[in-house]
Design a protein around this motif. Structure first.
Motif, PDB file in Angstrom:
ATOM      1  N   SER A   1      -0.565  54.212  15.762  1.00  0.00           N
ATOM      2  CA  SER A   1       0.271  53.648  16.682  1.00  0.00           C
ATOM      3  C   SER A   1      -0.460  55.186  17.623  1.00  0.00           C
ATOM      4  CB  SER A   1       1.676  54.332  16.576  1.00  0.00           C
ATOM      5  OG  SER A   1       2.111  55.703  15.662  1.00  0.00           O
ATOM      6  N   TRP A   2      -0.052  56.430  17.119  1.00  0.00           N
ATOM      7  CA  TRP A   2      -1.142  57.131  18.587  1.00  0.00           C
ATOM      8  C   TRP A   2      -2.469  57.063  18.648  1.00  0.00           C
ATOM      9  CZ3 TRP A   2       1.513  62.290  15.826  1.00  0.00           C
ATOM     10  CH2 TRP A   2       2.720  62.194  15.088  1.00  0.00           C
ATOM     11  N   ARG A   3      -3.423  56.439  18.030  1.00  0.00           N
ATOM     12  CA  ARG A   3      -4.826  56.427  17.687  1.00  0.00           C
ATOM     13  C   ARG A   3      -5.248  57.619  17.684  1.00  0.00           C
ATOM     14  NH1 ARG A   3      -3.858  53.942  22.201  1.00  0.00           N
ATOM     15  NH2 ARG A   3      -4.991  55.459  23.548  1.00  0.00           N
ATOM     16  N   TRP A   4      -4.995  58.732  16.379  1.00  0.00           N
ATOM     17  CA  TRP A   4      -5.174  60.009  15.724  1.00  0.00           C
ATOM     18  C   TRP A   4      -5.035  60.317  14.207  1.00  0.00           C
ATOM     19  CZ3 TRP A   4      -2.155  63.055  13.122  1.00  0.00           C
ATOM     20  CH2 TRP A   4      -2.395  64.724  12.705  1.00  0.00           C
TER      21      TRP A   4
ATOM     22  N   ASP B   1      -8.776  61.495  18.610  1.00  0.00           N
ATOM     23  CA  ASP B   1      -7.772  61.130  18.867  1.00  0.00           C
ATOM     24  C   ASP B   1      -8.188  60.473  19.498  1.00  0.00           C
ATOM     25  OD1 ASP B   1      -5.716  60.624  20.819  1.00  0.00           O
ATOM     26  OD2 ASP B   1      -4.658  62.938  20.810  1.00  0.00           O
ATOM     27  N   GLU B   2      -8.253  59.305  19.751  1.00  0.00           N
ATOM     28  CA  GLU B   2      -8.088  57.449  21.036  1.00  0.00           C
ATOM     29  C   GLU B   2      -7.820  58.200  22.502  1.00  0.00           C
ATOM     30  OE1 GLU B   2      -8.021  53.617  20.550  1.00  0.00           O
ATOM     31  OE2 GLU B   2      -8.538  53.874  17.947  1.00  0.00           O
ATOM     32  N   SER B   3      -5.993  58.955  22.069  1.00  0.00           N
ATOM     33  CA  SER B   3      -5.298  59.265  22.862  1.00  0.00           C
ATOM     34  C   SER B   3      -6.083  59.224  24.274  1.00  0.00           C
ATOM     35  CB  SER B   3      -4.184  59.201  22.798  1.00  0.00           C
ATOM     36  OG  SER B   3      -4.040  60.440  22.788  1.00  0.00           O
ATOM     37  N   ILE B   4      -6.902  60.699  23.938  1.00  0.00           N
ATOM     38  CA  ILE B   4      -7.450  61.400  25.332  1.00  0.00           C
ATOM     39  C   ILE B   4      -8.373  61.189  25.900  1.00  0.00           C
ATOM     40  CG2 ILE B   4      -5.972  63.698  24.044  1.00  0.00           C
ATOM     41  CD1 ILE B   4      -8.332  65.013  23.138  1.00  0.00           C
ATOM     42  N   ASN B   5      -9.153  60.534  25.240  1.00  0.00           N
ATOM     43  CA  ASN B   5     -10.185  59.658  25.557  1.00  0.00           C
ATOM     44  C   ASN B   5     -10.104  59.020  27.005  1.00  0.00           C
ATOM     45  OD1 ASN B   5     -12.721  59.551  25.596  1.00  0.00           O
ATOM     46  ND2 ASN B   5     -13.383  58.087  24.171  1.00  0.00           N
ATOM     47  N   VAL B   6     -10.265  59.993  28.705  1.00  0.00           N
ATOM     48  CA  VAL B   6      -9.987  59.155  29.488  1.00  0.00           C
ATOM     49  C   VAL B   6     -10.416  58.747  30.164  1.00  0.00           C
ATOM     50  CG1 VAL B   6      -7.673  60.350  29.939  1.00  0.00           C
ATOM     51  CG2 VAL B   6      -9.776  61.370  30.143  1.00  0.00           C
TER      52      VAL B   6
END
Length: 120
Positions: A33-36, A49-54
């Protein structure tokens, strides 16, 4: 400070986990769910980590330098796992190494001191 764990921005956490498994890493912790995920290889740790891939289309400039116990054996192992890795070379700074990118363009340099009897 007691340790440093790189966190790489990735386009697909599951694809990155699969890639790093081919390198010999295992999943220590994962949260879809965090994509981590936290990966480990002996005492080494790496987070993807997908969430930091801006900026997912931007080229990567980070480099991870990995130090296996036997670079020749590890090189063969990666090829046996189906990874297209370049031939071993001896650098001007006397390391037997090879370099390639992960699926997100992060640079991986893998080497061992040539003096350790591992020259190509």
């Amino acid at each position: 400070m007691t340790r440093l764990i790189p966190m790489l921005p990735v386009r697909s956490m599951p694809a990155s986990v699969e890639f790093y498994r081919k390198l010999g890493f295992t999943v220590e912790n994962r949260n879809d769910s965090w994509r981590w995920a936290m990966l480990c290889f002996g005492e080494c740790r790496l987070m993807v980590d997908e969430s930091i891939n801006v900026h997912p289309q931007s080229p990567r400039t980070s480099v991870l330098y990995l130090y296996p116990d036997d670079v020749k054996q590890y090189h063969r192992q990666l090829r046996d796992h189906g990874l297209a890795v370049p031939d071993l070379e001896t650098s001007f700074y006397d390391m037997t190494e090879f370099r390639f990118d992960d699926p997100d363009g992060n640079r991986l340099w893998i080497g061992q001191a040539a003096a350790d009897g591992q020259q190509s």
